[in-house]
Write an enzyme that holds these catalytic residues in place. Structure first.
Site, PDB file in Angstrom:
ATOM      1  N   VAL A 110      12.198   4.518  -4.049  1.00  0.00           N
ATOM      2  CA  VAL A 110      12.166   5.724  -4.863  1.00  0.00           C
ATOM      3  C   VAL A 110      12.444   5.314  -6.302  1.00  0.00           C
ATOM      4  O   VAL A 110      13.385   4.556  -6.567  1.00  0.00           O
ATOM      5  CB  VAL A 110      13.216   6.755  -4.391  1.00  0.00           C
ATOM      6  CG1 VAL A 110      13.102   8.043  -5.210  1.00  0.00           C
ATOM      7  CG2 VAL A 110      13.065   7.046  -2.911  1.00  0.00           C
ATOM      8  N   CYS A 111      11.603   5.769  -7.219  1.00  0.00           N
ATOM      9  CA  CYS A 111      11.812   5.513  -8.644  1.00  0.00           C
ATOM     10  C   CYS A 111      11.904   4.002  -8.903  1.00  0.00           C
ATOM     11  O   CYS A 111      11.081   3.230  -8.439  1.00  0.00           O
ATOM     12  CB  CYS A 111      13.052   6.268  -9.104  1.00  0.00           C
ATOM     13  SG  CYS A 111      13.245   6.452 -10.880  1.00  0.00           S
ATOM     14  N   THR A 112      12.942   3.570  -9.613  1.00  0.00           N
ATOM     15  CA  THR A 112      13.052   2.156  -9.977  1.00  0.00           C
ATOM     16  C   THR A 112      13.564   1.288  -8.837  1.00  0.00           C
ATOM     17  O   THR A 112      13.813   0.096  -9.033  1.00  0.00           O
ATOM     18  CB  THR A 112      13.958   1.982 -11.202  1.00  0.00           C
ATOM     19  OG1 THR A 112      15.222   2.609 -10.959  1.00  0.00           O
ATOM     20  CG2 THR A 112      13.316   2.590 -12.442  1.00  0.00           C
ATOM     21  N   THR A 130       6.011   3.519  -9.724  1.00  0.00           N
ATOM     22  CA  THR A 130       7.422   3.733 -10.030  1.00  0.00           C
ATOM     23  C   THR A 130       7.490   4.799 -11.105  1.00  0.00           C
ATOM     24  O   THR A 130       6.463   5.362 -11.498  1.00  0.00           O
ATOM     25  CB  THR A 130       8.111   2.427 -10.479  1.00  0.00           C
ATOM     26  OG1 THR A 130       9.530   2.652 -10.601  1.00  0.00           O
ATOM     27  CG2 THR A 130       7.571   1.952 -11.829  1.00  0.00           C
ATOM     28  N   ALA A 163       7.388   7.638  -7.391  1.00  0.00           N
ATOM     29  CA  ALA A 163       7.732   7.742  -8.807  1.00  0.00           C
ATOM     30  C   ALA A 163       9.147   8.300  -8.956  1.00  0.00           C
ATOM     31  O   ALA A 163       9.985   8.130  -8.074  1.00  0.00           O
ATOM     32  CB  ALA A 163       6.700   8.621  -9.507  1.00  0.00           C
TER      33      ALA A 163
END
Length: 325
Positions: A110-112, A130, A163
């Protein structure tokens, strides 16, 4: 029709570390927990830190894990959240991922969190995404990784990357749907008051967020008018006349102030409007195409296939909530 095989008590392991983004953790956890409540015995949700000690999220929340990583159960689905703690992670965390990540049936970021997976060498040769603000860094630091900054999530084999923040919920819903079927995922989505589910290749931004707001009031008013009147004549000449500018001057000024052309902005607004009508109303495809400014069903079909990879009818089938009984 073949019966869907229920995953019996599969372990969902979520990594925790200092300065993790709390919603990257709680969003997917709430989805899997909701599925477990609906279908008991489906998921065992566990959290783990390097040494088993509590961590503090980037928002200041303290989280107590279930395990130290050395004692954590082998995961079926390994979830790696993002946050400020991915900027300079403990090397032991990367080492653990390098050794244990390949054992998971599904590897999720998730995300970074994608940065941690890339550091562990688990994304080489993969197409991933991302958070838009960090996609350039991920691509620059890991040239063997194919980074696409636009979609809200991407599946590449058994690796799934998403993202920023709330897209982790979308991805988790997609995984629940894969495991347990659409009805269960719909039930969880309704409980969380979110859509089931944004397609993975949907852009990270809506048209209004993707484009900058124009500095000049006449152009800002044009942006708002486009959003409110997707079925109108939105050609450059018509919009320029509404802004009291020549077509050439209008097109140049619009792009300079919003970062996109009038045509692309209109395309995004019309697509979003059509999607909402397909999700929220029973209007026929032909009626939706007219209301959204496409004119013909074929024009709308081409726009959907180009942007989302599916036809309007298939989009409605997948993403419109079933009527309540």
């Amino acid at each position: 029709m073949a019966q869907r095989t229920r995953p019996a008590g599969r372990t969902v392991l979520v990594l925790l570390f200092d300065d993790v983004q709390s919603l990257d953790v709680t969003g997917p956890v709430e989805v899997f927990a909701g599925a477990e409540k609906h279908t008991p015995g489906t998921y065992r949700i566990r959290t783990a830190t390097l040494d088993g000690a509590p961590v503090r999220t980037s928002s200041g929340l303290a989280v107590v894990p279930d395990h130290a990583l050395a004692d954590a159960p082998e995961p079926d689905t390994l979830v790696v959240p993002g946050g400020q703690g991915t900027r300079d992670p403990d090397p032991r965390l990367t080492d653990w991922l390098r050794g244990h990540g390949p054992r998971a049936r599904r590897l999720v970021s998730v995300c970074t969190g994608a940065i941690l997976l890339a550091r562990a060498g688990l994304l080489d040769g993969r197409r991933v995404t991302t958070h838009w603000a960090y996609s350039g860094r991920l691509a620059r630091d890991h040239p063997a990784v194919d980074v696409d900054p636009d979609p809200i999530y991407i599946r590449d084999g058994n690796v799934a990357t998403s993202a920023g923040v709330t897209s982790g919920i979308d991805l988790a819903l997609a995984l629940v749907e894969e495991d347990l079927g659409r009805d269960v995922a719909l039930t969880v989505a309704r409980h969380l008051v979110v859509f089931l589910r944004r397609p993975g290749n949907q852009a990270q931004f809506s048209a209004q967020l993707a484009a900058q707001s124009a500095h000049r009031e006449p152009l800002r008013e044009i942006q708002q008018w486009i959003t409110e009147h997707p079925g109108a004549d939105l050609g450059v000449e018509s919009l320029a006349a509404r802004a009291s500018l020549s077509p050439r001057h209008f097109a140049r000024a619009f792009r300079a102030e919003t970062g996109t052309t009038p045509g692309r902005y209109v395309d995004r607004v019309r697509l979003e409007h059509a999607r909402r009508l397909l999700e929220d109303t029973g209007d026929g495809v032909e009626e939706v195409s007219r209301a959204s400014g496409y004119g013909t069903t074929e024009a709308m079909r081409r726009a959907f296939v180009k942007a989302l990879g599916i036809s309007p009818a298939e989009y409605r089938r997948r993403f419109r909530p079933a009527p309540a009984h």
